[in-house]
Design a protein around this motif. Structure first.
Motif, short mmCIF file in Angstrom:
data_model
loop_
_atom_site.label_atom_id
_atom_site.label_comp_id
_atom_site.label_asym_id
_atom_site.label_seq_id
_atom_site.Cartn_x
_atom_site.Cartn_y
_atom_site.Cartn_z
N UNK A 135 0.86 -1.19 0.00
CA UNK A 135 0.00 0.00 0.00
C UNK A 135 0.89 1.24 0.00
N UNK A 136 0.29 2.36 -0.39
CA UNK A 136 1.02 3.62 -0.56
C UNK A 136 0.31 4.67 0.30
N UNK A 137 1.09 5.41 1.09
CA UNK A 137 0.46 6.42 1.96
C UNK A 137 0.83 7.83 1.48
N UNK A 138 -0.20 8.66 1.39
CA UNK A 138 -0.06 10.03 0.89
C UNK A 138 -0.47 11.00 1.99
N UNK A 139 0.30 12.08 2.13
CA UNK A 139 -0.03 13.10 3.14
C UNK A 139 -0.52 14.35 2.45
#
Ligand SMILES: Cc1cc2nc3c(=O)[nH]c(=O)nc-3n(C[C@H](O)[C@H](O)[C@H](O)COP(=O)(O)OP(=O)(O)OC[C@H]3O[C@@H](n4cnc5c(N)ncnc54)[C@H](O)[C@@H]3O)c2cc1C
Length: 292
Positions: A135-139
């Motif tokens: 999974x990829x986390x974006x802020x």
């Protein structure tokens, strides 16, 4: 060639970077390692008015292993994953795949976040992450959001990242015991982007039968292509070259690659079958050599 004139900001924490991104909006571009962005600016394919260089944000540079996952910060450079002894033990696919990215000079600057955000369909990292179920986390100023690779990659060089978001990390489920991995690619010259690339994993049960397997291809579509149709046929069976060949035979009907100056669609299909077989066989072999 030189880039068009731009303003340069080098924030030292994530909130500062997000504030700058919010202020400058579409005029701004995030720069991590600059290994894709700078060549594009030099060729005037990109003309951002503002560069937000996030390479000084040390909070985004880490490799952490928890009980259930591997977390890698967006500013972590390719060579750090390639050389990590912990990764070689826990998830050897990543160091193996990193070695295929360009040359050591590129890997000393290029980052995990930059490679994923750039979304080149022939880049190694997106293919490996899709094969690993990452999974990829974006802020953004609104907080964090986490997406699957399927939700993130849209098409060639295009993702669902919003204008005010920064890719802060990727997370990979901790591989099970008796899991083998492999990645391989066809390139015209060593260090080039692959024409077709394939990454696979295989997990064996106590009887040596395949309990789980994944296969992902790059260079056959605008996004990494996970082929469950192929790996489903392997589940519950003993690894066997003929079985793998039989399951991979249908790949030509499952993908629809576009021809370009490097390869025709038919050639990409042939390469896909060859490389899929190769990585699945190697992943099974590596899994079978592992001790419990
Ligand atoms: C000669 C050469 C050969 C190469 N060969 C290969 C290869 O074989 N395989 C391969 O995969 N790559 C290859 N690359 C590209 C290299 O891997 C780059 O490092 C990578 O594509 C981009 O990473 P970067 O950190 O340099 O990103 P940058 O160039 O800094 O940024 C790339 C893009 O991503 C955006 N971006 C960067 N970081 C973030 C972030 N954290 N959040 C949101 N957006 C962000 C930027 O705005 C830009 O649009 C090669 C590059 C060169 C110059």
């Amino acid at each position: 060639m030189k880039p068009a004139v731009f303003d340069y900001h080098a924030p030292t924490d994530l909130n500062e970077a997000l504030d700058l991104l919010e202020d400058f909006g579409f005029d701004a571009k995030i720069m991590s390692g600059g290994q894709s962005l700078i060549p594009m600016m030099n060729m005037r394919l990109a003309r951002p008015k503002v560069i937000i260089d996030i390479s000084n944000i040390s909070e985004l540079n880490y490799i952490r292993v928890t009980d259930s996952s591997i977390q890698i910060g967006g500013m972590t450079r390719h060579y750090q994953v390639e050389e990590s002894e912990e990764m070689k033990q826990i998830c050897p696919l990543l160091p193996e795949g990193m070695k295929l990215i360009g040359h050591s000079q590129i890997r000393s600057r290029g980052t995990i976040g930059g490679s994923v955000a750039h979304a080149d369909p022939t880049a190694e990292l997106p293919v490996m992450l899709a094969a690993l179920g990452a999974t990829i986390t974006l802020a953004s100023p609104d907080g964090l959001r986490t997406v699957t690779t399927d939700e993130f990659f849209m098409t060639y060089l295009t993702t669902t990242i919003e204008m005010n978001e920064i890719l802060v990390s990727v997370e990979i489920p901790l591989p099970s015991k008796r899991t083998g991995f492999a990645i391989d690619e066809f390139t015209l010259r060593k260090g080039d982007f692959g024409i077709v690339l394939a990454a696979a994993s295989a997990t064996l049960d106590d009887e040596g039968k395949i309990r789980a397997a994944t296969l992902c291809l790059g260079g056959v579509d605008g996004v990494p292509v996970v082929l469950e149709e192929v790996t489903d046929g392997l589940i519950g069976k003993l690894p066997d070259d003929e079985l793998i060949a039989e399951c991979c035979h249908s790949i030509g009907e499952l993908i629809d690659p576009e021809p370009d100056i490097h390869a025709s669609a038919e050639y990409r299909k042939d390469l896909s079958i060859t490389y899929a077989k190769r990585v699945l066989k190697l992943a099974c072999k590596r899994a079978s050599h592992q001790q419990d």
